[in-house]
Motif scaffolding. Structure first.
Motif, PDB file in Angstrom:
ATOM      1  N   LEU A   1       0.806  -1.219   0.000  1.00 48.95           N
ATOM      2  CA  LEU A   1       0.000   0.000   0.000  1.00 48.95           C
ATOM      3  C   LEU A   1       0.844   1.277   0.000  1.00 48.95           C
ATOM      4  CD1 LEU A   1      -2.739  -1.069   2.582  1.00 48.95           C
ATOM      5  CD2 LEU A   1      -3.065  -0.756   0.125  1.00 48.95           C
ATOM      6  N   THR A   2       2.162   1.153   0.184  1.00 45.00           N
ATOM      7  CA  THR A   2       3.043   2.327   0.246  1.00 45.00           C
ATOM      8  C   THR A   2       2.867   3.284  -0.933  1.00 45.00           C
ATOM      9  OG1 THR A   2       4.704   1.116   1.533  1.00 45.00           O
ATOM     10  CG2 THR A   2       5.453   3.088   0.378  1.00 45.00           C
ATOM     11  N   PRO A   3       2.769   2.786  -2.199  1.00 45.40           N
ATOM     12  CA  PRO A   3       2.619   3.715  -3.328  1.00 45.40           C
ATOM     13  C   PRO A   3       1.361   4.574  -3.263  1.00 45.40           C
ATOM     14  CG  PRO A   3       3.256   1.531  -4.100  1.00 45.40           C
ATOM     15  CD  PRO A   3       2.895   1.393  -2.659  1.00 45.40           C
ATOM     16  N   LEU A   4       0.376   4.159  -2.456  1.00 48.16           N
ATOM     17  CA  LEU A   4      -0.824   4.971  -2.328  1.00 48.16           C
ATOM     18  C   LEU A   4      -0.562   6.242  -1.532  1.00 48.16           C
ATOM     19  CD1 LEU A   4      -3.549   2.249  -1.600  1.00 48.16           C
ATOM     20  CD2 LEU A   4      -3.008   3.359  -3.780  1.00 48.16           C
ATOM     21  N   ILE A   5       0.495   6.231  -0.698  1.00 55.30           N
ATOM     22  CA  ILE A   5       0.816   7.398   0.114  1.00 55.30           C
ATOM     23  C   ILE A   5       1.890   8.261  -0.527  1.00 55.30           C
ATOM     24  CG2 ILE A   5       1.743   8.154   2.349  1.00 55.30           C
ATOM     25  CD1 ILE A   5       0.464   5.803   3.640  1.00 55.30           C
ATOM     26  N   THR A   6       2.889   7.636  -1.157  1.00 53.62           N
ATOM     27  CA  THR A   6       3.986   8.416  -1.748  1.00 53.62           C
ATOM     28  C   THR A   6       4.507   7.767  -3.014  1.00 53.62           C
ATOM     29  OG1 THR A   6       6.158   9.399  -1.300  1.00 53.62           O
ATOM     30  CG2 THR A   6       5.732   7.228  -0.354  1.00 53.62           C
ATOM     31  N   ASP A   7       4.951   8.598  -3.940  1.00 47.94           N
ATOM     32  CA  ASP A   7       5.629   8.095  -5.135  1.00 47.94           C
ATOM     33  C   ASP A   7       7.123   8.431  -5.087  1.00 47.94           C
ATOM     34  OD1 ASP A   7       5.550  10.835  -5.524  1.00 47.94           O
ATOM     35  OD2 ASP A   7       4.201  10.749  -7.246  1.00 47.94           O
ATOM     36  N   LEU A   8       7.616   8.861  -3.929  1.00 48.16           N
ATOM     37  CA  LEU A   8       9.031   9.187  -3.776  1.00 48.16           C
ATOM     38  C   LEU A   8       9.900   7.942  -3.690  1.00 48.16           C
ATOM     39  CD1 LEU A   8       8.757  12.150  -1.257  1.00 48.16           C
ATOM     40  CD2 LEU A   8       9.567  12.278  -3.617  1.00 48.16           C
ATOM     41  N   PHE A   9       9.323   6.861  -3.208  1.00 50.71           N
ATOM     42  CA  PHE A   9      10.083   5.603  -3.097  1.00 50.71           C
ATOM     43  C   PHE A   9       9.104   4.442  -3.001  1.00 50.71           C
ATOM     44  CE2 PHE A   9      10.066   7.846   1.044  1.00 50.71           C
ATOM     45  CZ  PHE A   9       9.177   7.046   1.737  1.00 50.71           C
ATOM     46  N   GLY A  10       9.638   3.256  -3.256  1.00 56.22           N
ATOM     47  CA  GLY A  10       8.903   2.032  -2.998  1.00 56.22           C
ATOM     48  C   GLY A  10       9.479   1.373  -1.767  1.00 56.22           C
ATOM     49  N   MET A  11       8.854   0.297  -1.327  1.00 57.76           N
ATOM     50  CA  MET A  11       9.325  -0.404  -0.149  1.00 57.76           C
ATOM     51  C   MET A  11       9.239  -1.902  -0.396  1.00 57.76           C
ATOM     52  SD  MET A  11       7.893  -0.213   3.804  1.00 57.76           S
ATOM     53  CE  MET A  11       8.404   1.481   4.074  1.00 57.76           C
ATOM     54  N   THR A  12      10.258  -2.626   0.048  1.00 64.43           N
ATOM     55  CA  THR A  12      10.231  -4.077  -0.036  1.00 64.43           C
ATOM     56  C   THR A  12      10.502  -4.666   1.340  1.00 64.43           C
ATOM     57  OG1 THR A  12      12.591  -4.186  -0.597  1.00 64.43           O
ATOM     58  CG2 THR A  12      11.015  -4.139  -2.437  1.00 64.43           C
TER      59      THR A  12
END
Length: 336
Positions: free
Chosen positions: A102-113
């Motif tokens: 769900l991280t991309p729903l909050i920010t497009d500055l980075f992804g998370m794995t």
């Protein structure tokens, strides 16, 4: 902007107001219309505006760790994502994987794995270089926010204060003590990595879904309390609101409270003394208010309430409650 990004901006502005920042000036300097935000309707914030919002918030608060403190202050339910995590997860590991997705729903500055081995599981941020170039200052603040928010997310899912095994990130020497306090781990300096690792034992722990209900209940109570103190900018009110919002894991210490407001403990004590109240009196009042709230809801055992309010012994909670009300918790529940 999608709904989650708007929710984040609104949470950001609410925290800025709590920190006593002039919102009109903050928005004006950042090229953002405060009226559109206040009305809660459609609004768009571009990369430069978002970068300037972080830059001006740090400047106006004199707090270069504004993002870190925002992450510390936000409870899990505040971003509106936890419901989706709870509905689709049964264990902490599943919850973490869904949160990462769900991280991309909050920010497009980075992804998370997320990755794991026999001893730890690790969250790693991966910069989106084009977006990072457009909002370099916001990137660093958002990265700090996500690392500390990850800690609080796990806290909220299992109702415990979790200590990371390792945190690696870029930071200035002066920031090290505060990073260690907020992240509960001595940080390791890196050139460009943002990594946080946790003990593998948490991965398969079941999510305590009742904690989500607890946080929702707290948010409703905070909203009710805030409506009765609208326009009040006293330190007493700010401290009470912070204590209420973050009380699902006990009452924070004076030192933690002062650090989040970027003042010294002595300065905070002096400000409260000027308003003829002490931090201990405010903490006790919040504990009393929450104890009554939990008892009247009927959804929690007295022992659970005692633990949630930060008492290690049920007897200590019972003595405090009788001092506040003249009756024991069990006696109060019988007559309420």
């Amino acid at each position: 902007m999608n709904d989650q990004q708007k929710q984040f901006v609104l949470a950001f502005m609410a925290y800025a107001a709590q920190r006593d920042l002039p919102l009109e000036k903050l928005c004006r300097l950042s090229g953002i219309g405060l009226e559109a935000l206040a009305l809660g309707g459609a609004f768009e914030i571009g990369p430069k505006q978002f970068n300037d919002l972080w830059l001006n918030a740090c400047h106006l608060s004199s707090d270069p760790l504004f993002g870190l403190h925002l992450g510390e202050s936000l409870q899990l339910a505040a971003l509106g994502m936890v419901g989706e995590i709870i509905k689709s997860s049964t264990t902490v590991g599943q919850g973490v994987e869904h949160a990462v997705a769900l991280t991309p729903l909050i920010t497009d500055l980075f992804g998370m794995t997320v990755g794991h081995d026999a001893h730890t599981f690790t969250l790693r941020l991966h910069p989106n270089e084009s977006h990072r170039a457009a909002s370099p200052f916001a990137f660093g603040q958002m990265a700090s926010f996500f690392l500390v928010f990850a800690v609080h997310e796990l806290d909220g899912l299992i109702l415990a204060r979790i200590r990371p095994e390792r945190v690696s990130m870029p930071f200035a020497d002066a920031a090290a003590p505060e990073l260690e306090r907020v992240l509960r781990c001595t940080p390791t300096r890196s050139e460009d990595d943002y990594v946080i690792s946790f003990d593998r034992k948490y991965w398969d722990m079941p999510i305590l879904t009742a904690n989500y209900a607890l946080q929702e209940s707290l948010l409703q109570k905070v909203g009710t309390a805030a409506s009765g103190t609208a326009g009040t900018d006293s330190w007493q009110n700010k401290v009470q609101q912070y204590l209420l919002k973050n009380a699902y894991l006990g009452i924070v210490s004076l030192e933690e409270m002062a650090a989040n407001f970027n003042v010294s403990p002595r300065s905070l004590q002096r400000k409260l003394k000027d308003e003829q109240v002490t931090y201990q009196e405010l903490a006790d009042e919040v504990r009393k208010s929450l104890a009554l709230h939990y008892l009247e809801s009927g959804g929690y055992y007295v022992k659970e309430i005692s633990y949630m309010l930060g008492y290690n012994e049920l007897s200590a909670f019972s003595r405090a409650f009788k001092r506040w009300t003249g009756v024991t918790p069990a006696g109060y529940r019988r007559v309420s």
